[in-house]
Design a protein around this motif. Structure first.
Motif, short mmCIF file in Angstrom:
data_model
loop_
_atom_site.label_atom_id
_atom_site.label_comp_id
_atom_site.label_asym_id
_atom_site.label_seq_id
_atom_site.Cartn_x
_atom_site.Cartn_y
_atom_site.Cartn_z
N ALA A 114 -2.92 31.16 16.04
CA ALA A 114 -3.29 30.62 17.27
C ALA A 114 -4.54 30.48 17.68
O ALA A 114 -5.18 31.39 18.36
CB ALA A 114 -2.38 31.13 18.32
N PRO A 115 -5.32 29.29 17.08
CA PRO A 115 -6.67 29.06 17.41
C PRO A 115 -6.99 28.83 18.64
O PRO A 115 -6.37 28.28 19.17
CB PRO A 115 -7.07 28.29 16.26
CG PRO A 115 -5.90 27.42 15.91
CD PRO A 115 -4.67 28.38 16.10
N LEU A 116 -8.48 29.07 19.05
CA LEU A 116 -8.83 28.54 20.48
C LEU A 116 -9.63 27.47 19.92
O LEU A 116 -10.39 27.45 18.87
CB LEU A 116 -9.77 29.55 21.05
CG LEU A 116 -8.81 30.81 21.72
CD1 LEU A 116 -9.68 31.73 22.34
CD2 LEU A 116 -8.21 30.04 22.97
N THR A 117 -9.91 26.18 20.74
CA THR A 117 -10.41 25.30 20.33
C THR A 117 -11.22 24.92 21.71
O THR A 117 -11.03 25.43 22.81
CB THR A 117 -9.84 23.94 20.16
OG1 THR A 117 -8.83 23.49 21.13
CG2 THR A 117 -9.05 24.17 18.81
N ALA A 118 -12.52 24.29 21.56
CA ALA A 118 -13.16 23.79 22.70
C ALA A 118 -12.40 22.98 23.69
O ALA A 118 -12.57 23.11 24.87
CB ALA A 118 -14.54 23.08 22.41
N SER A 119 -11.73 22.16 23.32
CA SER A 119 -10.55 21.21 24.43
C SER A 119 -9.53 21.94 24.73
O SER A 119 -8.95 21.54 25.66
CB SER A 119 -10.39 19.91 23.55
OG SER A 119 -9.46 20.17 22.50
N GLY A 120 -9.12 23.04 24.17
CA GLY A 120 -7.83 23.69 24.52
C GLY A 120 -6.87 23.04 24.06
O GLY A 120 -5.48 23.42 24.03
#
Length: 146
Positions: A71-77
């Motif tokens: 479950a990665p985190l991304t800048a945009s969510g």
């Protein structure tokens, strides 16, 4: 984010025809908002983000079990998995426990989670010169294909 390749048995929902697999508590974009995957039903529209944006009707849902979780985190969510727009956020409670939150947060969980993560990222940026901060985030690419 979260990555644990050693979790022995993780339940996922596979949505057909896209093949998207998510845990029941991860959020996916349906009809204009993010909802927990466990709320998706046959006939619902998911947003495809391949070469163009278009809706795709869910024709079937299967329960599958896999080893490990990502479950990665991304800048945009947000993240595009198997061509389908999803959220990088998941709830920590089962459906019967979700009433612990006020309905105005529960109904917009993706947006509230993203707001909290933005605050944590800003805190991490401010504390950037301190060593061993627990608030460091590594931003990952937002598109995953199997």
């Amino acid at each position: 984010g979260h990555y644990d390749p050693n979790l022995p048995r993780v339940e996922y929902l596979r949505f057909l025809p896209s093949g998207l697999e998510l845990s029941p508590n991860h959020y996916v974009y349906r009809s204009g908002k993010f909802v927990p995957a466990r709320e998706i039903e046959v006939g619902d529209d998911l947003l495809l983000m391949k070469t163009t944006r278009k809706q795709e009707k869910v024709s079937g849902i299967k329960h599958v079990y896999r080893r490990g979780a990502l479950a990665p985190l991304t800048a945009s969510g947000t993240i595009v998995v198997d061509g389908v727009l999803a959220s990088t956020y998941a709830s920590f409670w089962d459906d019967d426990e979700s009433s612990l939150l006020p309905s105005w947060i529960e109904n917009q969980f993706h947006e509230w989670a993203h707001f909290v993560i933005i605050i944590l990222r800003c805190s991490s940026w401010v504390l950037e010169n301190r060593s061993n901060t627990i608030l460091d985030f590594q931003l990952l690419p937002i598109i995953f294909e199997r």
